[in-house]
Structures are given as structure tokens and as C-alpha cells.
Design an enzyme around this catalytic site. Structure first.
Site, PDB file in Angstrom:
ATOM      1  N   TYR A 145      32.985  34.733  43.238  1.00 40.29           N
ATOM      2  CA  TYR A 145      33.153  33.773  44.329  1.00 40.29           C
ATOM      3  C   TYR A 145      34.498  33.091  44.162  1.00 40.29           C
ATOM      4  O   TYR A 145      34.845  32.657  43.063  1.00 40.29           O
ATOM      5  CB  TYR A 145      32.027  32.727  44.295  1.00 40.29           C
ATOM      6  N   ASP A 240      41.048  33.296  38.650  1.00 37.47           N
ATOM      7  CA  ASP A 240      40.439  32.130  39.278  1.00 37.47           C
ATOM      8  C   ASP A 240      39.655  31.399  38.198  1.00 37.47           C
ATOM      9  O   ASP A 240      38.563  31.795  37.815  1.00 37.47           O
ATOM     10  CB  ASP A 240      39.532  32.583  40.429  1.00 37.47           C
ATOM     11  N   LYS A 268      37.408  21.828  40.106  1.00 39.82           N
ATOM     12  CA  LYS A 268      36.312  21.280  39.297  1.00 39.82           C
ATOM     13  C   LYS A 268      36.798  20.339  38.174  1.00 39.82           C
ATOM     14  O   LYS A 268      37.193  19.226  38.467  1.00 39.82           O
ATOM     15  CB  LYS A 268      35.396  22.404  38.821  1.00 39.82           C
TER      16      LYS A 268
END
Ligand SMILES: *Cc1c(COP(=O)(O)O)cnc(C)c1O
Length: 433
Positions: A145, A240, A268
Site C-alpha cells: 500500500y 516507501d 507516520k
């Protein structure tokens, strides 16, 4: 038990106003059943719900809260910077402070640019890779994702690479048409693809350690092949690290594998619980961004001073004492892993607990732990739903989806881990006999 009466009432109100009552789909509990539990306040490793019930939290806002909720250093930084003004839309020193922490900590980074989410970081990194290489195609892996940009929301095809078809309504086939999909852990398929299309590929993107569809750690040899093939064909390798950045250690998954990606994306943890994303790489690449270069990317709230201060406080806390917090997280993660394995064995289940540092995932299926999205047994999600509800009854809050991981924070401790393991012992006995 899922939601209490006050949570239920809030949920009914929310559902009138926001689709499924939420602002991000997984929060709605659709995949585990029942209604979502509304948070009221949180501190350390616990939160209190709208009905005044306390839970041990293993979601940690989906990864950012590596220090736990409302960490004093982060709250102090937010309070001080907010009093100085909440947004400038102009340069300020707090941006430099966070940039220095990131660039000086991650060996291969020379420059970063801040944005406001992980999605934005990935979109911008892909645009930069396309701008630098002058190519359009990108390669992504099934089960990874990368946020909700059109061309990254592409259904997973197994076996040989296919040009992607969108997995969300509203994504034109043409946007997904430049995205090539491959299964994880398949060196041969990747090599074949690069032999055929390598010179058309702008970027190969992979999660540092895939952690959004179960936890699917890849072999060093697979990651090494990505690196060498990208170099050979002039494609950029994008790591990522929105989850893994500053979670696995100061240099994230790249450090864990000992490789240098061309571009890296963060989110995050880097915002300390405030909305921050970042992407970075070598100076020569980053200087292709506007206004120095032709690749445009901008943001009204980018480099927001309050968010920068929160991120800097979180990173400083992590880096203090020679990074001993990461050692502590490893100890706590290992304790939870061992405890859960013992529970599964005691109750005669051949299920796996997959762990890297403070990220854990329960693969509630027999046989070897999955390493690709295709390896995941669909029955596991149903088992997870039962376990999830039984754990909520015992005050343990796991992510409301079988495909999401468990995050341990530095605010958890041995006693809390042991209490969690005891709750699992009861829950597994109750649900699976
Ligand atoms: C969460 C996540 C994103 C998206 O970040 P948002 O802040 O939710 O937009 C991108 N990539 C990975 C690996 C993620 O885990």
C-alpha cells in the site's frame, strides 16, 4: 462487546454526517463486524473510550505513535510552537530542525521535502522519479500500500506482470495503465519484467517491509535484485518507509537491508502524531523540484510549524541515549512475540507470529508464514474477527482488520505485554476451544 452505549450514540450521529461515520475506511470496523469504538482520550499505551472504558492500544494511530499517546516531549513541543502561530506559509526555523534530524540521521539522504501525509509523499516521489527519468511506467508489488493516489490503487494480479486495472471506482483505467504489478518475493518475474520493459520504467516502488497487507518481510536477496536491476536499467528505486522509517531504527528498512534506495518516503512517525510526510534522496535529484527544477509540487500547510515541532520532538526522543528506545522496542516486541507463540502452541494452533522490531502480525493460518499477498489464507480474516472481539472484551485493542499489524510503543512495558498475553490465552480458548 464492541461499542458501549455512548460510542453507539456517537456512531449514529457520525453516520448521518460522514460516510460510514468515519474519515478513513478501516476505522468503521467493517471487516471485523460490530461498531467502531470511539476514543475519548489517550495517554501512553492506553486509551479511554467514550464510555469511560480503558483499553491497551496496539494500533498507535496506525504507526505514528512509537512513543505512545501524548508523550510529554511531543505535547510540550506542540504547545510551545502553537502559541507562536499555527501556520505561516513561509519558511521557518522549525522546518530546518526536522530536516536536519532526518538528513543527518539517514546516511543516504541529502535533501528532503516535507508534505502533509504519506500519500502526498509517495505521489510526489513518483512524480519526481518520472521527471528525472523522463519515463512514465512504475512497478509496484501486490499487497503493498502506498496511499490512495489513483495510479497506486491498482488491483493485484498474481503470476506474470500485467498492466494494472484500478481497484477503486473513480480511477480511470488510463491512470492505472502506467502501473505494472508484480508479486512480492519473485525474483524471476521481476527480472523478466525488467528485461522486457526496464528501459520504460521510471520507478520501482516497494514498502521497506510490506506491512499493510499482513507483515510480509522480503528476503535480502529479493531486495538486492531490485537494487541491481533498477541501477542497470536507469529506473529509480523508491523505498516507501512511511511505516518503517524511524520504526525499525534510525535508518529504517533501507538500513535493515543495507541498501540505498534512490528516493525514500516517510510519514507516520516523522510527524510525531501530527500530519507530516516527507520524501528525499540525493541532492541532484531533489534539486529537480520546483522552483529549482521542472518538477512541480507544493503545499499550503507543508512544513507546518506545529507539525514540524512535534516530529522533531519525537525524533529527538528516539535518537537520545544512542537510540536505546529502539533496543527497548525490540525487547518488548520479542516478549510479545514469544508470549503469543506460546499461547498458540499451548492451544494446538500452528499459526504464525511474524515480527520485525516493534511490528507484529498474526498469520492465523497453518503452514509457513506468508511472504506474498497470494499466500494469505482467506479463512484467517474470519478467525481474526472472532479473536478481535474476544480481546476487546478483555481490554486489548487490536486493529479492526486481519491485514493490519500490531504496533508496540515505547510506552508499553513488560507488565502490559504479559497482561496482553494472558488476555490472548483466554480469548483463544474462548473463541477456538
Ligand atoms: C500509511 C501509508 C501510506 C499513506 O500515508 P497516509 O498518511 O495515510 O496518506 C503510504 N505508504 C505506506 C507504506 C503506508 O503505510
Amino acid at each position: 462487546m464492541t461499542a458501549g452505549p455512548r460510542s453507539s450514540e456517537l456512531y449514529a450521529r457520525a453516520c448521518r454526517l460522514m460516510p460510514a461515520g468515519v474519515n478513513s475506511p478501516v476505522r468503521a470496523f467493517a471487516s471485523v463486524g460490530g461498531e467502531p469504538i470511539f476514543y475519548d482520550r489517550a495517554s501512553g499505551c492506553r486509551f479511554t473510550d467514550a464510555d469511560g472504558r480503558e483499553f491497551i492500544d496496539y494500533v498507535g494511530s496506525w504507526g505514528p505513535l512509537i512513543l505512545g499517546h501524548a508523550h510529554p516531549a511531543v505535547i510540550e513541543a506542540i504547545t510551545i510552537s502553537a502559541a507562536d502561530g499555527t501556520s505561516f506559509g513561509a519558511p521557518c526555523a522549525r522546518e530546518i530542525e526536522l530536516a536536519e534530524l532526518v538528513v543527518d540521521t539517514v546516511p543516504f539522504l541529502e535533501m528532503v521535502r516535507f508534505v502533509s501525509s504519506g500519500t502526498e509523499a509517495v505521489m510526489s516521489a513518483v512524480r519526481l522519479a518520472r521527471g528525472v527519468t523522463g519515463r512514465d511506467a512504475i512497478v509496484k508489488f501486490t499487497g503493498c500500500y502506498h496511499g490512495h493516489a489513483d495510479y497506486l490503487l491498482v488491483a493485484a494480479g498474481s503470476g506474470l506482470a500485467t498492466f494494472g486495472t484500478p481497484s477503486s471506482a473513480g480511477v480511470p483505467a488510463s491512470s492505472a495503465g502506467h502501473t505494472l504489478l508484480l508479486p512480492l518475493d519473485d525474483e524471476a518475474a521481476f527480472r523478466r519484467l525488467m528485461t522486457k520493459h526496464g528501459d520504460e520504467i521510471a520507478a520501482v516502488i516497494i514498502e521497506g517491509i510490506p506491512a499493510n497487507n499482513g507483515l510480509l518481510p522480503q528476503s535480502k536477496s529479493f531486495v538486492d535484485v531490485l537494487r541491481t536491476e533498477c541501477t542497470r536499467h536507469g529506473a529509480m528505486l523508491i523505498f516507501d518507509e512511511v511505516i518503517t522509517g524511524f520504526r525499525l531504527g534510525p535508518d529504517g528498512a533501507a538500513g535493515h537491508y543495507g541498501i540505498e534506495p534512490d528516493l525514500v518516503t516517510y510519514g507516520k512517525i516523522i510527524g510525531g502524531g501530527m500530519p507530516v510526510g516527507a520524501y528525499g534522496g540525493k541532492r541532484a535529484h531533489m534539486e529537480r523540484l520546483a522552483p529549482l527544477g521542472p518538477v512541480y509540487q507544493a503545499g499550503t500547510l507543508s512544513g507546518n510549524p506545529v507539525a514540524m515541532a512535534a516530529g522533531a520532538a519525537a525524533l529527538r526522543t528516539l535518537l537520545a541515549d544512542g537510540g536505546s528506545t529502539w533496543d527497548r522496542l525490540e525487547t518488548l516486541g520479542a516478549r510479545l512475540e514469544t508470549g503469543l507463540r506460546e499461547v498458540f502452541t499451548k492451544h494446538d494452533h500452528q499459526w504464525s507470529v511474524v515480527r520485525r522490531g516493534s511490528i507484529l502480525w498474526l498469520a492465523l493460518q497453518d503452514g509457513p508464514a506468508p511472504v506474498t499477498a497470494e499466500d494469505i489464507d482467506s479463512g484467517a480474516a474470519e478467525r481474526y474477527a472472532g479473536l478481535h472481539a474476544a480481546l476487546l472484551e478483555r481490554g486489548v485493542y487490536l486493529a479492526p482488520s486481519a491485514y493490519e499489524v500490531i504496533f508496540v510503543s515505547a510506552a508499553h512495558d513488560e507488565a502490559v505485554i504479559d497482561q496482553t498475553v494472558a488476555a490472548f490465552d483466554e480469548a483463544v480458548a474462548e473463541v477456538f476451544g
